[in-house]
Design an enzyme around this catalytic site. Sequence first.
Site, PDB file in Angstrom:
ATOM      1  CB  VAL A  52      42.103  20.548  54.904  1.00 46.23           C
ATOM      2  CG1 VAL A  52      42.446  21.143  56.256  1.00 46.23           C
ATOM      3  CG2 VAL A  52      41.873  21.656  53.883  1.00 46.23           C
ATOM      4  CB  CYS A  53      41.773  15.263  56.037  1.00 50.30           C
ATOM      5  SG  CYS A  53      40.091  15.855  56.054  1.00 50.30           S
ATOM      6  CB  SER A  54      46.234  14.621  53.403  1.00 46.93           C
ATOM      7  OG  SER A  54      45.208  13.789  52.918  1.00 46.93           O
ATOM      8  N   GLY A  55      46.945  16.948  55.772  1.00 48.75           N
ATOM      9  CA  GLY A  55      48.010  17.737  56.372  1.00 48.75           C
ATOM     10  C   GLY A  55      47.804  17.978  57.851  1.00 48.75           C
TER      11      GLY A  55
END
Lengths: 201, 195
Positions: free
Chosen positions: A90-93
Site C-alpha cells: 500500500v505504501c508504494s502506491g
Amino acid sequence: MRRIVPLLTLAALLWIAPAMAADPIPGGLAGNIYPVPTLPPTDSQLAVAVGSPMPDFDLPTITGGRVKLSDYLGKKNLVITFVPAAWTPVCSGQWPGYNIARDIFEDNDAALIGITLDNIPTLYAWTRQMGDLWFPVASDFWPHGGLAQKLGILRSDGVSERALFLVDKKGVIRFIDVHDINARPDLGPLLEAMAKVHAEK
Amino acid sequence: MKALALGILAALILLTAPGSQALAAEASEAPGAKPLAVGTAFPDVPLIGPVSPELADSLGIPQNGPTPIAKVKAEALIVEIFSMYCPFCQRDTPTVNELAALIDKRGLAGRVKIIGIGAGNSDTEVDIFRKKFKVPFALFSDATFAVHSAVGQVGTPYYYVLKKTPQGFTIVAAHLGLIHSPADFLADVVAKAGL
C-alpha cells in the site's frame, strides 16, 4: 588491432545484454514489492490530539538535507504523511498519488513531508522508483521512531502507523488520520481540512 | 582509442536503452489478479460519480450515477482500470488521451468510446487525476474496490475492449500495462470489435 578492440568490446557487451535483461527479478517499483499479510489496523496509542502542539523534529532527508518543524512555522501549513515501510504494497502506491496533487497543496499554502522509519539508503532506493517526488522524504530511523513515538504512532513491530497530520503555521495539529494500515487513506478529508485551515485569516 | 571509446559508448547506450528494459514491469501489480477471459460477458458494473453534461450525453447515460455499464451507448467500449496512485497509469495517460483524439480524428467517436474506472479512488481522487492530466473522456470512481474486484482485481493500467451485443458487453480484447502506439491499439479495437 585498434579497430578490432572496440568491436570485440561491443560484441561482448551485446552478448551479456540478454543475460542481464533476463534477470528473473523484474526491475522497478512494481516488480520488487514485498508481500505483506493483513495486519491489525492499528497497533499504538496516539500521544497527541487535534489542538495539540506538533512535537519538534529534525530529521535527515534522502537528498542529504534535514527537515525541521521550525522550517515551516509561520510560513507554511504542513502535512506529514507517515507510511509504515518502504517496498510494501500500500505504501508504494501512496506517495505517487500525492505526487500529482502538488497544485492542491500549493493552492492551500501547504508543504508536504513524507516520513518512514526506514534508513536513508532504503528510502532513497525506494523513492527513486517513484520518479521525481516534489516533496522531501525524511527518515525517522534513528533514534528509531523518535518522532513516531512522540506522536504515539510507533507500532510494536517497529514500523509506524499509516498516518496523516496537518499542522498549521502556528505549529498546532489541525487534522489527524491514523488509518487502517492495510488501506490507503482517501485524500478527500485531508484536502477538506487543508482548505479549511487555509481559509482562516 | 577514440574508436574504443565509441564502441563502449555504443554498447552502453544499447544496454541502457528503454528497449533493454522490456522485461521490466509496466503496470502496478495487483496480488490475486484474475483477469476476465476474452470471449466472456463483461459484468454489468455500476459507473459511479458525476460526469459532465457533454460526456454524459456522448455516453447516453445520466450525469449522476450509479449507472449500469450496459447502458453506455457504444458499439465498442474501451474500459481503462486505473488509479491516481499508479505511476504507470500517470505515465500512460497522455497516450490514452492521444487514443481518444485519434478516435475522434478517424470519425469513430460515435461508435468507439473510452471510459476510465479509478480502482480504489474516491470522486475527489478521480477528479485530481482528471484535472492533472486533462483527461477528455469520462472517469468514474470505485472507492470500495467493488468494481475492481468484479473485473478480476487486475493490475493497473488494464484495458478491457468490449463489444456491444444484445445481451450486454462482451470482452473482445484485454491489455495490461502501457499502451505504446495509440494507432496500433485502435486498429486492434476496430478489428476485434468487428467495426
